[in-house]
Structures are given as C-alpha cells and as structure tokens.
Design a protein around this motif. Structure first.
Motif, PDB file in Angstrom:
ATOM      1  N   GLU A 133      13.219  -0.583 171.199  1.00  0.00           N
ATOM      2  CA  GLU A 133      11.801  -1.140 171.518  1.00  0.00           C
ATOM      3  C   GLU A 133      11.503  -1.316 173.073  1.00  0.00           C
ATOM      4  O   GLU A 133      10.464  -0.953 173.396  1.00  0.00           O
ATOM      5  CB  GLU A 133      11.679  -2.551 170.967  1.00  0.00           C
ATOM      6  CG  GLU A 133      11.998  -2.745 169.507  1.00  0.00           C
ATOM      7  CD  GLU A 133      13.439  -2.439 168.990  1.00  0.00           C
ATOM      8  OE1 GLU A 133      14.303  -2.520 169.531  1.00  0.00           O
ATOM      9  OE2 GLU A 133      13.640  -2.240 167.943  1.00  0.00           O
ATOM     10  N   GLN A 134      12.471  -1.596 173.845  1.00  0.00           N
ATOM     11  CA  GLN A 134      12.353  -1.587 175.245  1.00  0.00           C
ATOM     12  C   GLN A 134      11.737  -0.401 175.791  1.00  0.00           C
ATOM     13  O   GLN A 134      10.863  -0.253 176.561  1.00  0.00           O
ATOM     14  CB  GLN A 134      13.508  -2.360 176.036  1.00  0.00           C
ATOM     15  CG  GLN A 134      13.862  -3.728 175.891  1.00  0.00           C
ATOM     16  CD  GLN A 134      15.055  -4.004 176.691  1.00  0.00           C
ATOM     17  OE1 GLN A 134      16.102  -3.413 176.469  1.00  0.00           O
ATOM     18  NE2 GLN A 134      14.886  -5.059 177.463  1.00  0.00           N
ATOM     19  N   THR A 137       8.460   0.806 174.514  1.00  0.00           N
ATOM     20  CA  THR A 137       7.349  -0.054 175.267  1.00  0.00           C
ATOM     21  C   THR A 137       7.040   0.633 176.585  1.00  0.00           C
ATOM     22  O   THR A 137       5.994   0.870 176.992  1.00  0.00           O
ATOM     23  CB  THR A 137       7.678  -1.415 175.232  1.00  0.00           C
ATOM     24  OG1 THR A 137       7.722  -1.940 174.028  1.00  0.00           O
ATOM     25  CG2 THR A 137       6.576  -2.015 175.999  1.00  0.00           C
ATOM     26  N   GLU A 141       3.869   2.444 178.143  1.00  0.00           N
ATOM     27  CA  GLU A 141       3.033   1.949 179.282  1.00  0.00           C
ATOM     28  C   GLU A 141       2.955   3.353 180.522  1.00  0.00           C
ATOM     29  O   GLU A 141       1.922   3.131 181.017  1.00  0.00           O
ATOM     30  CB  GLU A 141       3.941   0.804 180.029  1.00  0.00           C
ATOM     31  CG  GLU A 141       3.967  -0.357 179.287  1.00  0.00           C
ATOM     32  CD  GLU A 141       5.051  -1.542 179.539  1.00  0.00           C
ATOM     33  OE1 GLU A 141       5.701  -1.435 180.468  1.00  0.00           O
ATOM     34  OE2 GLU A 141       4.926  -2.656 179.192  1.00  0.00           O
TER      35      GLU A 141
END
Length: 151
Positions: A133-134, A137, A141
């Motif tokens: 998930e990190q 994400t 971005e």
C-alpha cells in the motif's frame, strides 16, 4: 530472442514498467509507459532502427533496437532511469548479444534505489521493508504529480 538473431549488429532494449502488485496494467502504468517511450525516443533519437510496443494485460512492454554499442546504450538507459521524473518506474534492460541483461555495474552505475527510502531497492524488496500500500500510494502520487504538472 528472435530480434537479436535477426539483428546481430544492433543492441536490444527491453522496456517494462515498475508496477508492484497484481494489477500491472492500469491508468498509472500506461502514463508511465508513455513517458518512458517518449524519453527513449528523445534520448536514443537517431540510433533507433526498430520499435515494437505491446500493451498487454500483464503490463506494457516495448522492444527497441538501436545502432549503438551495448555499453553506450546501457549508459543512456541508466541516465534515463536516474534523471527522468518517473525514471525510477522505468525498467529499461539492455540485452547483450548472448541474450543476457547488462548489469548497471557494467557502466559504473549504482544499484537502483528504493522508491521510498535511500536503501538499495533489492534490500527493501527482499526484506519487505515497505507495505504494498505504501509503495502503490507513492507511485500514484509521483505519477499524478507528473501528469498534473505536464512535465
């Protein structure tokens, strides 16, 4: 690799998009692929002799033949990966005449860095330092910023 057999005096580049997770083809990966292909067209300009792009469900792939020596092509590929705003998401392999990828170390380039920290990418991948998930994400971005800013 049929392209290498058919074009023994040229150097083969293989482009894929770094997109961790199960879904390899999505809006973000296609934006990265377009940026990568544009960077390749600009940086390799007059040396490109043939290009083949594949937009597959398993992810974008491109095969590019260039009329440059293998190590010169690898230097250019590393420069793209290191200097383009999305370059960390480009995987531009340069294939030697035996069909093996040329390592970054062959041209004095440092190992690839993690997307999230300054460790070597392989260290973080091997140790699962960051959650999927990190990573996803962060990728979203940087791609959104690139597309939004029109870089």
């Amino acid at each position: 690799m049929q392209l290498l057999r058919d074009h023994p005096n040229e150097t083969l580049l293989c482009l894929t998009v770094v997109m961790p997770g199960a879904v390899k083809r999505n809006r973000l990966s296609l934006a990265v692929a377009r940026a990568a292909m544009e960077a390749i067209r600009v940086e390799f300009a007059d040396s490109i002799t043939q290009m083949e792009e594949r937009d597959l469900e398993t992810g974008f792939e491109a095969y590019v033949l260039v009329s440059l020596p293998t190590l010169e092509a690898k230097q250019t590929a590393c420069r793209i990966e290191e200097n383009h705003p999305l370059g960390r998401l480009f995987d531009i392999d340069v294939i030697d005449p035996t069909g093996s990828p040329v390592p970054r170390s062959a041209v004095g380039a440092q190992p690839r860095r993690c997307l999230l920290c300054n460790n070597e990418a392989r260290f973080c991948m091997r140790n699962h330092t960051h959650s999927p998930e990190q990573i996803q994400t962060h990728i979203a971005e940087i791609v959104e910023a690139y597309v939004h800013d029109g870089i």
